[in-house]
Scaffold this motif. Structure first.
Motif, PDB file in Angstrom:
ATOM      1  N   MET A  50       0.788  -1.384   0.064  1.00 38.34           N
ATOM      2  CA  MET A  50      -0.079  -0.059   0.018  1.00 38.34           C
ATOM      3  C   MET A  50       0.735   1.112  -0.037  1.00 38.34           C
ATOM      4  N   VAL A  51       1.765   1.204   0.718  1.00 38.63           N
ATOM      5  CA  VAL A  51       2.753   2.541   0.756  1.00 38.63           C
ATOM      6  C   VAL A  51       3.395   2.637  -0.392  1.00 38.63           C
ATOM      7  N   ALA A  52       3.883   1.417  -1.231  1.00 40.01           N
ATOM      8  CA  ALA A  52       4.379   1.532  -2.357  1.00 40.01           C
ATOM      9  C   ALA A  52       3.478   2.067  -3.607  1.00 40.01           C
ATOM     10  N   ALA A  53       2.414   1.793  -3.536  1.00 39.61           N
ATOM     11  CA  ALA A  53       1.402   2.417  -4.203  1.00 39.61           C
ATOM     12  C   ALA A  53       1.135   3.898  -4.035  1.00 39.61           C
ATOM     13  N   ILE A  54       1.001   4.340  -2.981  1.00 39.93           N
ATOM     14  CA  ILE A  54       0.876   5.702  -2.461  1.00 39.93           C
ATOM     15  C   ILE A  54       2.298   6.511  -2.798  1.00 39.93           C
ATOM     16  N   ASP A  55       3.275   5.931  -2.727  1.00 36.29           N
ATOM     17  CA  ASP A  55       4.467   6.608  -3.159  1.00 36.29           C
ATOM     18  C   ASP A  55       4.497   6.660  -4.616  1.00 36.29           C
ATOM     19  N   HIS A  56       4.121   5.700  -5.305  1.00 35.99           N
ATOM     20  CA  HIS A  56       4.236   5.592  -6.778  1.00 35.99           C
ATOM     21  C   HIS A  56       3.188   6.794  -7.441  1.00 35.99           C
ATOM     22  N   ASN A  57       2.154   6.698  -6.824  1.00 40.26           N
ATOM     23  CA  ASN A  57       1.034   7.748  -7.387  1.00 40.26           C
ATOM     24  C   ASN A  57       1.044   9.117  -6.926  1.00 40.26           C
TER      25      ASN A  57
END
Length: 182
Positions: free
Chosen positions: A162-169
């Motif tokens: 989830m954190v990776a998705a947030i960082d990516h977006n």
């Protein structure tokens, strides 16, 4: 877990990344944020494509003030004193008996004092306190549903993803790349 809040016809005013004052249409904004997070999990992390299918009634799950209890895999709504008022495991509402089993007879969430005094992020919980976070709460719940459906446990990898998705977006370099292409 609705609080009388609906994304329908709801707007908020806030600042955009370039400090422009904007009026956000929450329904559309939340749908875009959810889709971008879910698409990242599906395309880069191998999650089930079913995460991309969201029905309009699913959005009733979202409201400010949810806490993801990363140790239990639950989303909880707390009273002002830290008492667990409501909880879900994924999107499934927990009964009073299930809440008492996990949080004790007084329904006390053990990390409340940390959250209440510092409002910092933790490896044990995440507080969904703004409109841009709400789609993440729904996505977390739906991922837990899918994991449970497949007989898999909720692990810390879920939160890392989830954190990776947030960082990516929300990576500002992605916005910079789009802005300089024109």
């Amino acid at each position: 877990m609705t609080e009388g809040f609906s994304l329908e016809d709801c707007d908020v005013i806030g600042f955009d990344l370039d400090h422009t004052l904007c009026r956000y249409h929450l329904k559309e904004t939340c749908m875009l944020i959810y889709e971008s997070f879910a698409r990242y999990l599906v395309e880069y992390k191998g999650y089930d494509k079913d995460l991309l299918n969201v029905t309009p009634d699913t959005w009733d799950f979202c409201f400010k003030g949810l806490v993801v209890d990363l140790e239990e895999g639950n989303l909880i709504k707390l009273a002002e004193d830290g008492t667990v008022l409501r909880a879900t495991h994924g999107t499934r509402n927990l009964s009073t008996e299930e809440i008492i089993k996990q949080y004790g007879p007084k329904r006390e969430w053990k990390h409340f004092n940390s959250l209440n005094t510092t409002f910092t992020r933790s490896a044990k919980y995440y507080f969904y306190d703004n409109y841009f976070d709400l789609p993440g709460a729904l996505l977390c719940a739906r991922v837990v549903d899918l994991l449970n459906k497949k007989g898999k446990e909720v692990t810390p990898d879920l939160w890392k993803d989830m954190v990776a998705a947030i960082d990516h977006n929300y990576n500002t370099s992605a916005f910079r790349a789009i802005m300089f292409k024109t």
